[in-house]
Design an enzyme around this catalytic site. Structure first.
Site, PDB file in Angstrom:
ATOM      1  N   TYR A  74       0.823  -1.200   0.000  1.00 52.75           N
ATOM      2  CA  TYR A  74       0.000   0.000   0.000  1.00 52.75           C
ATOM      3  C   TYR A  74       0.864   1.260   0.000  1.00 52.75           C
ATOM      4  O   TYR A  74       1.614   1.521   0.939  1.00 52.75           O
ATOM      5  CB  TYR A  74      -0.928   0.022   1.213  1.00 52.75           C
ATOM      6  CG  TYR A  74      -1.877  -1.150   1.316  1.00 52.75           C
ATOM      7  CD1 TYR A  74      -2.181  -1.930   0.215  1.00 52.75           C
ATOM      8  CD2 TYR A  74      -2.481  -1.469   2.532  1.00 52.75           C
ATOM      9  CE1 TYR A  74      -3.054  -3.003   0.307  1.00 52.75           C
ATOM     10  CE2 TYR A  74      -3.356  -2.532   2.634  1.00 52.75           C
ATOM     11  CZ  TYR A  74      -3.641  -3.300   1.532  1.00 52.75           C
ATOM     12  OH  TYR A  74      -4.501  -4.359   1.644  1.00 52.75           O
ATOM     13  N   PRO A 221     -15.859  -4.929   2.397  1.00 53.78           N
ATOM     14  CA  PRO A 221     -17.211  -5.385   2.738  1.00 53.78           C
ATOM     15  C   PRO A 221     -18.306  -4.435   2.274  1.00 53.78           C
ATOM     16  O   PRO A 221     -19.485  -4.796   2.313  1.00 53.78           O
ATOM     17  CB  PRO A 221     -17.160  -5.457   4.272  1.00 53.78           C
ATOM     18  CG  PRO A 221     -16.171  -4.404   4.656  1.00 53.78           C
ATOM     19  CD  PRO A 221     -15.113  -4.471   3.586  1.00 53.78           C
TER      20      PRO A 221
END
Length: 345
Positions: A74, A221
């Site tokens: 990242y 999610p």
């Protein structure tokens, strides 16, 4: 090894809307994590605002979040440096997860490295960036098809013995791979994309994790942000985000997927909450061994996400969502062809 799962934080001393944050076991590692975690990846999207990001991480902790997820991939190391700077002084109060092994670009199916020598080097580099002496949960970000999983995990286990890592995890791994890895060293967590519009884990992964006592960590999610209902056109997706590159918001697919979100919004209105909170509540309802880690760059959105812990879905609500968001309901693939090429299946 310190069994930090028995410390006070595992009892839940943070609050969300006046309610104690629930904590659940992280596999059989002895660690405990907040029922809802936080995925840090978006904090390294351009343009970066590190001070705002640090304030968000502080706010997450104040609200009871103790499970934070980063990776050496990242921001090419930026994310680990940011997280270490923001949370390092509170390391004893959190479970910090990082990942290694994803060394290429999303368009490079060969960009994975699970060689034993890379395991050691990557861990040392992550520890330096984090400014920490130990990583609570260390994941193999993507399985390297050129290296037997036993060799990769065997070397990861050496990091546990050396006290540099407390627990091991895998990301986007198939059931057979998980079983082989678990036979070498207990796997505490499997991280895989899972949401109302990415339901592949229901085929075998959730059952495998439940059987082996492995926590299933659900990344994206909120459907990479689409299930919040805030994005109605491709140009509205955050710059540099996965959503902005997704074929699911391209013309031809967008209209069908917006219709799905409209159903989600309808139920949210009836429940007095937001579409994103319903989407998170649905994931939470899959069982305490499923821990979602939504990410955001916005403190108000963080607080909204945590509000999902207060949303109670009745069985008929869950059945309605299951029926509407069946596996083939979304238009478009969850990842590109190249992205799926490095998913172990």
């Amino acid at each position: 090894m310190i069994d930090r799962g028995n410390q006070d934080r595992s009892l839940g001393n943070g609050t969300v809307s006046g309610t104690a944050m629930q904590h659940v076991p992280l596999g059989r590692s002895g660690l405990a994590v907040s029922r809802l975690g936080y995925g840090c990846m978006s904090l390294s999207y351009e343009p970066r605002h590190d001070r705002n990001a640090e304030a968000l991480l502080d706010r997450a902790m104040d609200l009871g979040v103790t499970f934070f997820d980063t990776a050496d991939k990242y921001g090419k190391g930026h994310n680990e440096k940011l997280v270490g700077r923001a949370l390092g002084h509170r390391a004893d109060d959190i479970v910090l997860a990082s990942k290694f092994g994803f060394v290429g670009s999303p368009e490079d199916p060969k960009g994975v490295d699970g060689r034993p020598e890379h395991v050691q080097a990557a861990c040392e580099a992550s520890l330096r960036r984090l400014g920490m002496e130990v990583i609570d949960l260390y994941y193999l970000h993507r399985v390297d098809p050129a290296v037997p999983i036993e060799e990769t995990v065997g070397t990861m286990a050496e990091l546990v013995t050396a006290g540099k890592v407390r627990a091991l995890g895998l990301s986007e791994a198939a059931p057979a791979t998980i079983r082989r890895a678990h036979a070498v060293h207990p796997i505490a967590a499997l991280q895989t994309e899972y949401s109302l519009w990415s339901r592949e884990p229901e085929q075998h992964l959730l059952d495998t994790c439940r059987e082996l006592g492995i926590t299933f960590v659900a990344y994206s999610p909120l459907g990479i942000g689409f299930l919040t209902g805030r994005v109605t056109a491709p140009e509205e997706a955050p710059k540099g985000s996965r959503l902005g590159r997704s074929e699911r918001i391209q013309r031809g697919n967008l209209e069908r997927n917006l219709a799905l979100v409209a159903h989600l919004a309808s139920l949210a209105d009836a429940l007095g909450c937001t579409p994103g909170q319903v989407a998170l509540a649905w994931v939470l309802a899959r069982g305490i061994h499923v821990v979602p880690i939504p990410g955001t760059r916005n403190i108000s959105h963080l607080e909204e996400n945590l509000g999902a812990l207060q949303v109670e879905l009745r069985p008929d609500h869950v059945h309605r969502l299951d029926r509407l968001f069946h596996a083939d309901a979304p238009a478009g693939r969850r990842k590109s062809t190249a992205g799926m090429a490095i998913v172990n299946r």
